[in-house]
Enzyme design. Structure first.
Site, PDB file in Angstrom:
ATOM      1  N   ASP A 117    -115.712-144.897 -14.584  1.00 41.85           N
ATOM      2  CA  ASP A 117    -116.441-146.463 -15.439  1.00 41.85           C
ATOM      3  C   ASP A 117    -116.758-144.989 -17.399  1.00 41.85           C
ATOM      4  OD1 ASP A 117    -116.909-148.460 -14.099  1.00 41.85           O
ATOM      5  OD2 ASP A 117    -118.192-147.483 -13.247  1.00 41.85           O
TER       6      ASP A 117
ATOM      7  N   ASP B 123    -117.787-145.711 -21.130  1.00 42.82           N
ATOM      8  CA  ASP B 123    -118.435-146.665 -21.974  1.00 42.82           C
ATOM      9  C   ASP B 123    -118.853-145.263 -23.235  1.00 42.82           C
ATOM     10  OD1 ASP B 123    -119.821-147.400 -19.331  1.00 42.82           O
ATOM     11  OD2 ASP B 123    -121.365-146.726 -19.675  1.00 42.82           O
TER      12      ASP B 123
ATOM     13  N   ASP C 240    -131.888-141.483 -21.084  1.00 48.83           N
ATOM     14  CA  ASP C 240    -132.589-141.232 -19.639  1.00 48.83           C
ATOM     15  C   ASP C 240    -133.008-139.460 -19.398  1.00 48.83           C
ATOM     16  OD1 ASP C 240    -129.804-141.251 -18.411  1.00 48.83           O
ATOM     17  OD2 ASP C 240    -130.951-143.670 -17.076  1.00 48.83           O
TER      18      ASP C 240
END
Length: 527
Positions: A78, A80, A178
């Site tokens: 994926d 982003d 994070d």
């Protein structure tokens, strides 16, 4: 926000600051000659989204786990994108773009159609805000909808962020991510990596390190606890491990997960088990002391991970994901809970229940006990039920049953389930091979297979021991009543017994005489 403004005027420090100067890290631009990312691993459509945003005058980068994987020489699944354009500005630049989410508003830019479609997730740089200055609500997303509707930044009583839609500069956006290895930005146009928190160094040291105070960051978003396990599982084959300071609060912070909506927890559980690292995830949970307490269904999966059937299902799921094949949550959950269904079914069969209703009752019991709210997800529950109900039908290989089975939409899932059962010795290997041949055969070959199945059935019937029915013993004769003998037999109307070995004579019924007392004893069942 007012408190934060006053603190700045008074020169007070706030979390993430020291003497009013924010600790947002120092921007480092790492050239291609240093980071070594292979441009051929970059998704073309993600690069096009970045280029379109930059042409419109905005900043834009590939961000997060995709950058981490590119640095490690892996092809990300994926991609982003992060930008300083607002969701509305992003939506205006693309023909098929949709703003989604309440907690975090993002844009899905869709390329292609049908199964070939691809979604590039585009988020706006977010500001790093002091949660003490955020709006506070007493409940959660469900219980405080009215309050949250007008808020851009909100937390609950425990400090968990419920809304985070205040836009800010890139350095603040990096700080609110994070792990350091997930907080880097890559520009596929200039091929520069932007790093604020020594993420590149941590990637080289194979360390997962939380940005900021780990306990505080887990409290802001408890799902980070699960993400920590998932990243450790995914990267453990490459030698990565969670930094001791970041791992220490994990177990203690687990209780915070009780406040996360069940739908989100269910999705996060599936990510742990269905992203190609299920076996490694189980190992990490046990290693970190988190094998229980995250989510009830996950507890069952961890508990049964060493059983032959569930382990085979987890290994098969990892294989399919890594081969780029689709996986369905209904299949894996059906495997994890099959032990409960099978035991409940057998208990009812032992009580002489009819097989199909017994199986349906066992399934209902498992849904009530193990699935709970998930059973409300209609398709998931229906698919699991169909996989289970199909299992006894595989035993029937005569008549029209096989032809009806292979045209069912869920046949392949049911067959794969039965195939796993054969692999662990729960059903005969020959049965799985027969169905493997039948589903791919032409009409002539199917006729041969049906003949084979009929012959096997006849052979089994012949091999079974013949059970002779023992005739019921005749009811005990009533006490003889004194009276005259009749033409039909001795006094009292009793029939004469045939010689041993001959068939007994047919008993003739005799009309009673009123008041004779005949047939009033306890053995008059035949009258």
């Amino acid at each position: 926000m007012i408190k934060k403004f006053i603190d700045k005027l008074l020169g007070k420090s706030t979390p993430g600051t020291s003497g009013g100067k924010p600790h947002f890290g120092k921007r480092e631009e790492v050239p291609a000659s240093v980071h070594g990312i292979n441009p051929e691993l970059v998704d073309r459509r993600a690069a096009e989204v970045v280029a379109t945003l930059k042409q419109a005058g905005f900043e834009a980068y590939i961000v997060g786990g995709a950058v981490r994987d590119l640095l490690l020489g892996l092809r990300p699944k994926d991609f982003d994108v992060a930008t300083n354009a607002t969701p509305e500005q992003v939506k205006g630049l693309f023909r098929r773009a949709f703003i989604i989410g309440k907690r975090f508003r993002i844009v899905h830019v869709v390329h292609g159609r049908g199964r070939e479609h691809e979604v590039i997730e585009v988020s706006t740089f977010r500001a790093y805000l002091d949660n003490a200055a955020a709006g506070q609500v007493a409940g959660n997303e469900k219980t405080s909808k009215a309050q949250l509707s007008g808020m851009q930044h909100a937390v609950d009583a425990s400090g968990r962020v419920l809304r985070d839609n205040v836009w800010g500069p890139q350095d603040e956006d990096a700080t609110r991510r994070d792990f350091t290895v997930n907080a880097m930005y890559y520009d596929p146009v200039s091929q520069i990596v932007v790093d604020y928190h020594k993420g590149l160094q941590d990637a080289k040291k194979k360390t997962l390190r939380m940005i900021g105070d780990p306990a505080t960051r887990y409290r802001e978003d408890p799902v980070r606890i699960i993400r920590a396990v998932r990243f450790a599982a995914k990267l453990s084959p490459l030698g990565f491990s969670i930094e001791a300071k970041s791992a220490e609060p994990l177990v203690q912070s687990q209780a915070l997960l009780a406040e996360v909506p069940q739908s989100r927890m269910f999705d996060e559980m599936l990510k742990l088990l269905q992203t190609g690292h299920a076996i490694a995830t189980i190992e990490q949970l046990r290693k970190l002391g988190m094998s229980k307490g995250i989510y009830p269904l996950l507890d069952v999966a961890v508990e049964r991970a060493d059983s032959a059937f569930v382990k085979a299902a987890l290994v098969d799921t990892d294989r399919r994901v890594n081969e780029g094949k689709p996986v369905a949550p209904s299949f894996l959950l059906a495997c994890v809970l099959w032990e409960d269904v099978r035991n409940g079914w057998q208990e009812r069969l032992n009580q002489r229940h009819h097989p199909l209703p017994a199986l349906q009752e066992a399934i209902d019991e498992v849904f009530d006990k193990r699935i709970g709210d998930v059973s409300g997800r209609g398709k998931l529950a229906a698919d699991m039920r169909e996989i289970w109900v199909m299992q006894p039908r595989f035993e029937k290989r005569v008549g029209s049953t096989p032809f009806g089975m292979v045209i069912q939409p869920r046949f392949r899932a049911g067959f794969d389930f039965m195939r796993l059962r054969a692999d662990v010795g729960e059903v005969e290997e020959a049965l799985a091979e027969w169905w493997q041949d039948f589903q791919a055969a032409d009409d002539e070959r199917r006729d041969d297979l049906m003949d084979q199945a009929r012959e096997e059935q006849k052979a089994r019937q012949k091999a079974q021991p013949v059970v002779k029915r023992v005739p019921r013993s005749a009811p005990a004769a009533p006490p003889r009543v004194a009276g005259p003998a009749t033409e039909s037999g001795p006094a009292g109307g009793e029939p004469e017994l045939a010689p041993e070995g001959d068939a007994p004579k047919k008993r003739r019924r005799r009309r009673r005489k009123p008041g004779s007392g005949e047939g009033t004893g306890p053995s008059a069942a035949g009258e």
